[in-house]
Design an enzyme around this catalytic site. Structure first.
Site, PDB file in Angstrom:
ATOM      1  N   ASP A 119      -1.632   5.249  -2.119  1.00  0.00           N
ATOM      2  CA  ASP A 119      -1.317   5.966  -3.355  1.00  0.00           C
ATOM      3  C   ASP A 119      -2.507   5.840  -4.297  1.00  0.00           C
ATOM      4  O   ASP A 119      -3.196   4.816  -4.299  1.00  0.00           O
ATOM      5  CB  ASP A 119      -0.072   5.375  -4.027  1.00  0.00           C
ATOM      6  CG  ASP A 119       1.210   5.705  -3.283  1.00  0.00           C
ATOM      7  OD1 ASP A 119       1.279   6.778  -2.661  1.00  0.00           O
ATOM      8  OD2 ASP A 119       2.143   4.893  -3.335  1.00  0.00           O
ATOM      9  N   ASP A 137       3.113  12.880  -1.195  1.00  0.00           N
ATOM     10  CA  ASP A 137       4.323  12.725  -2.003  1.00  0.00           C
ATOM     11  C   ASP A 137       4.577  13.976  -2.841  1.00  0.00           C
ATOM     12  O   ASP A 137       5.720  14.431  -2.979  1.00  0.00           O
ATOM     13  CB  ASP A 137       4.196  11.520  -2.939  1.00  0.00           C
ATOM     14  CG  ASP A 137       4.020  10.202  -2.208  1.00  0.00           C
ATOM     15  OD1 ASP A 137       4.440  10.097  -1.038  1.00  0.00           O
ATOM     16  OD2 ASP A 137       3.455   9.276  -2.818  1.00  0.00           O
TER      17      ASP A 137
END
Length: 163
Positions: A119, A137
């Site tokens: 991330d 995502d």
């Protein structure tokens, strides 16, 4: 003809997967773990590894979640490909499923290669930070939103026709 349409939707998923992996490669190459790099007043680049799922759910597990979510992601991907094959007449649904497929495969690839999802996008306001996320995502969320929107359109269309 059906296989040509399927290939088009799979191409969308591959593009999402490639964009996701290129962005993660860039983050891994240019960012230091846990050190925010301001981009905009409300956004940082922030390299993190998430061994859990959305919002770091189950991130504190003993490691079982890596393979569990890898298998789950692969199973979901197979199901999505089947859904793409069966639902080609619904273009919005197929685009949504393609986005979800590309995102799911991007995160599965991370789990296999790194043991966790990479991330790097950190949105914030003052001292409040949204959980860090990535392109995969985002694609999954946009795909899910498109499915909901499509179903609402169908539902409202049916109710408008019945009045």
């Amino acid at each position: 003809m059906k296989s040509l349409s399927l290939l088009r939707y799979l191409a969308i998923a591959i593009i999402v997967l490639l964009l996701d992996q290129l962005s993660k490669w860039s983050a891994l190459s240019n960012l230091q773990m846990g050190i925010p790099e301001p981009v905009l007043p409300f956004m940082n680049w922030l390299l993190l590894f998430n061994p859990g799922t959305a919002f770091s759910f189950l991130a504190q597990g003993s490691g079982w979640q890596r393979w569990f979510f890898t298998v789950l992601g692969l199973a979901a991907s197979i199901y999505i490909i089947w859904m793409l094959y069966k639902s080609q007449s619904d273009k919005l649904l197929c685009i949504a499923l393609s986005l979800i497929l590309g995102g799911a495969l991007g995160n599965v690839l991370d789990r296999v290669m790194y043991g966790a999802v990479v991330d790097f996008i950190d949105l914030h306001y003052a001292n409040w930070h949204w959980p860090a996320f990535n392109i995969a995502d985002s694609a999954i969320c946009v795909g899910a939103a498109l499915i909901i929107w499509g179903e609402l359109r169908k539902s409202f269309g049916k109710s408008a026709q019945s009045h």
